[in-house]
Design a protein around this motif. Structure first.
Motif, mmCIF file in Angstrom:
data_model
loop_
_atom_site.group_PDB
_atom_site.id
_atom_site.type_symbol
_atom_site.label_atom_id
_atom_site.label_comp_id
_atom_site.label_asym_id
_atom_site.label_seq_id
_atom_site.Cartn_x
_atom_site.Cartn_y
_atom_site.Cartn_z
ATOM 1 N N ALA A 154 2.343 1.603 -3.451
ATOM 2 C CA ALA A 154 1.332 1.993 -4.427
ATOM 3 C C ALA A 154 0.954 3.461 -4.272
ATOM 4 O O ALA A 154 0.855 4.196 -5.264
ATOM 5 C CB ALA A 154 0.092 1.111 -4.287
ATOM 6 N N ASN A 155 0.763 3.915 -3.037
ATOM 7 C CA ASN A 155 0.396 5.316 -2.804
ATOM 8 C C ASN A 155 1.467 6.261 -3.338
ATOM 9 O O ASN A 155 1.162 7.283 -3.975
ATOM 10 C CB ASN A 155 0.173 5.573 -1.317
ATOM 11 C CG ASN A 155 -1.104 4.944 -0.800
ATOM 12 O OD1 ASN A 155 -2.013 4.643 -1.572
ATOM 13 N ND2 ASN A 155 -1.188 4.730 0.503
ATOM 14 N N THR A 156 2.719 5.929 -3.083
ATOM 15 C CA THR A 156 3.821 6.762 -3.558
ATOM 16 C C THR A 156 3.825 6.865 -5.078
ATOM 17 O O THR A 156 3.980 7.955 -5.650
ATOM 18 C CB THR A 156 5.166 6.194 -3.074
ATOM 19 O OG1 THR A 156 5.213 6.241 -1.651
ATOM 20 C CG2 THR A 156 6.338 6.985 -3.638
ATOM 21 N N GLU A 215 0.297 10.842 -10.852
ATOM 22 C CA GLU A 215 -0.655 11.966 -10.907
ATOM 23 C C GLU A 215 0.082 13.262 -11.241
ATOM 24 O O GLU A 215 -0.382 14.069 -12.061
ATOM 25 C CB GLU A 215 -1.383 12.090 -9.569
ATOM 26 C CG GLU A 215 -2.653 12.920 -9.629
ATOM 27 C CD GLU A 215 -3.822 12.204 -10.294
ATOM 28 O OE1 GLU A 215 -4.810 12.886 -10.629
ATOM 29 O OE2 GLU A 215 -3.754 10.974 -10.498
ATOM 30 N N LYS A 219 -7.396 3.909 -9.933
ATOM 31 C CA LYS A 219 -6.406 3.197 -9.112
ATOM 32 C C LYS A 219 -5.026 3.212 -9.733
ATOM 33 O O LYS A 219 -4.052 2.813 -9.108
ATOM 34 C CB LYS A 219 -6.877 1.757 -8.898
ATOM 35 C CG LYS A 219 -8.199 1.664 -8.120
ATOM 36 C CD LYS A 219 -8.711 0.238 -8.034
ATOM 37 C CE LYS A 219 -9.299 -0.269 -9.332
ATOM 38 N NZ LYS A 219 -10.520 0.448 -9.760
ATOM 39 N N GLN A 265 1.270 6.151 -7.131
ATOM 40 C CA GLN A 265 0.033 6.789 -7.601
ATOM 41 C C GLN A 265 0.162 8.311 -7.549
ATOM 42 O O GLN A 265 -0.265 9.009 -8.474
ATOM 43 C CB GLN A 265 -1.155 6.323 -6.750
ATOM 44 C CG GLN A 265 -1.590 4.899 -7.052
ATOM 45 C CD GLN A 265 -2.458 4.303 -5.967
ATOM 46 O OE1 GLN A 265 -2.496 4.792 -4.841
ATOM 47 N NE2 GLN A 265 -3.162 3.212 -6.283
ATOM 48 N N GLN A 266 0.741 8.823 -6.479
ATOM 49 C CA GLN A 266 0.967 10.258 -6.380
ATOM 50 C C GLN A 266 1.958 10.727 -7.439
ATOM 51 O O GLN A 266 1.795 11.801 -8.039
ATOM 52 C CB GLN A 266 1.477 10.612 -4.983
ATOM 53 C CG GLN A 266 0.445 10.423 -3.878
ATOM 54 C CD GLN A 266 1.034 10.585 -2.492
ATOM 55 O OE1 GLN A 266 2.067 11.216 -2.304
ATOM 56 N NE2 GLN A 266 0.368 10.006 -1.500
ATOM 57 N N GLU A 276 0.805 -1.221 0.000
ATOM 58 C CA GLU A 276 0.000 0.000 0.000
ATOM 59 C C GLU A 276 0.843 1.278 0.000
ATOM 60 O O GLU A 276 0.573 2.181 -0.805
ATOM 61 C CB GLU A 276 -0.973 -0.005 1.183
ATOM 62 C CG GLU A 276 -1.992 1.124 1.117
ATOM 63 C CD GLU A 276 -3.094 0.993 2.149
ATOM 64 O OE1 GLU A 276 -3.762 2.010 2.425
ATOM 65 O OE2 GLU A 276 -3.286 -0.126 2.677
ATOM 66 N N PRO A 277 1.870 1.398 0.861
ATOM 67 C CA PRO A 277 2.716 2.603 0.790
ATOM 68 C C PRO A 277 3.421 2.738 -0.561
ATOM 69 O O PRO A 277 3.532 3.845 -1.094
ATOM 70 C CB PRO A 277 3.718 2.404 1.928
ATOM 71 C CG PRO A 277 3.034 1.491 2.876
ATOM 72 C CD PRO A 277 2.226 0.559 2.022
#
Length: 296
Positions: free
Chosen positions: A12-14, A20, A50, A16-17, A9-10
């Motif tokens: 992926a979040n990194t 973006e 996602k 994804q940001q 999750e961390p």
């Protein structure tokens, strides 16, 4: 070897940001002529989704040892193509959906003509970005993405899907359709990451190719399960459309239980496929688990 301490999750979040920010920089600003078209392009791409295809590109790039900067352009390109496909897919002449990613579809927020042009412009922008990158394997990246997008890929799959509405497909025919419609772009995302390296080992390319084929199928089976079991608010798009349009799906052909069994098998096969790789394959393992276990 297996992943034990990797936190998906961390990671992926990194990423994804990151994608973006890359996409925001790639897209023309809505202050640039033609302002309405550029505003609609940014509406269709930014602030939702996602980013699974970008994550696949980054994860494959990590496995082949590429610097993350080299993966930014192909990751953005595949997300632009995906956004283009969603905009066109939602239009009245296609699947006719008023909701996408929890907000009005592009043609509802703007109008049909603008949405058509948005899709065309996003597709052009994707290839422009790869060509401008002058990456060592940019030509191969263009070829991979073009084949995944065209009549032997996503557009071809959509055509088969439209022709098949109301018909009862065999399991083999259904799989062929989704290899084109959904699987081709998931495969392209993975291979674009592989080709972000100046050169890539053939055996590793074959592993990534099989991985992406497994994930393309799993993604669609899970989508069919969610369409049959989740609500519109959870999905961010209209639920139950497959049944309403009398479409053949993995749920209609196999039933919920057997469809879930197929997903578990694809997950297990994929983990076995990656078992000989070290921690560099952890993001790919994480994505596989996310795709197969997602409930939204």
């Amino acid at each position: 070897m297996t992943a034990s301490s990797f936190a998906f999750e961390p990671w992926a979040n990194t990423h994804q940001q990151r994608i973006e920010q890359v996409l925001s920089g790639v897209l023309p600003t809505d202050e640039l002529l033609p302002e309405r078209l550029h505003s609609a392009m940014r509406y269709a791409v930014l602030g939702g989704g996602k980013r699974v295809r970008a994550l696949l590109c980054y994860a494959a790039a990590k496995l082949v040892g590429t610097d993350i900067i080299a993966a930014d352009t192909p990751a953005a390109a595949v997300e632009l193509i995906h956004a283009f496909s969603l905009v066109h897919d939602d239009m009245p002449c296609m699947d006719n959906d008023d909701l996408r990613r929890g907000k009005p579809s592009c043609h509802k927020q703007f109008d049909d003509a603008t949405a058509l042009l948005v899709g065309d412009a996003l597709q052009s922008l994707a290839f422009e970005q790869i060509a401008a990158s002058q990456a060592p394997q940019a030509l191969i990246q263009v070829q991979v993405l073009a084949q995944a997008t065209g009549s032997r890929g996503m557009c071809g799959g959509q055509s088969i899907d439209l022709q098949s509405t109301g018909q009862h497909l065999s399991l083999a025919a259904l799989e062929t359709m989704h290899q084109y419609k959904t699987g081709a772009l998931i495969r392209a995302a993975t291979m674009l990451g592989a080709y972000s390296a100046a050169s890539t080992d053939h055996a590793l390319l074959m592993t990534l190719d099989q991985y992406s084929r497994n994930m393309g199928l799993a993604f669609q089976v899970v989508d069919d399960i969610l369409d049959a079991t989740a609500d519109t608010q959870t999905l961010g798009k209209t639920a139950g459309k497959d049944q309403a349009q009398d479409k053949s799906t993995y749920v209609s052909l196999l039933g919920i239980t057997e469809a879930r069994t197929l997903v578990r098998k694809l997950h297990d096969d994929t983990m076995q496929l990656l078992s000989s790789y070290d921690q560099a394959a952890d993001p790919l393992r994480g994505i596989a688990s996310f795709i197969c276990e997602r409930s939204f």
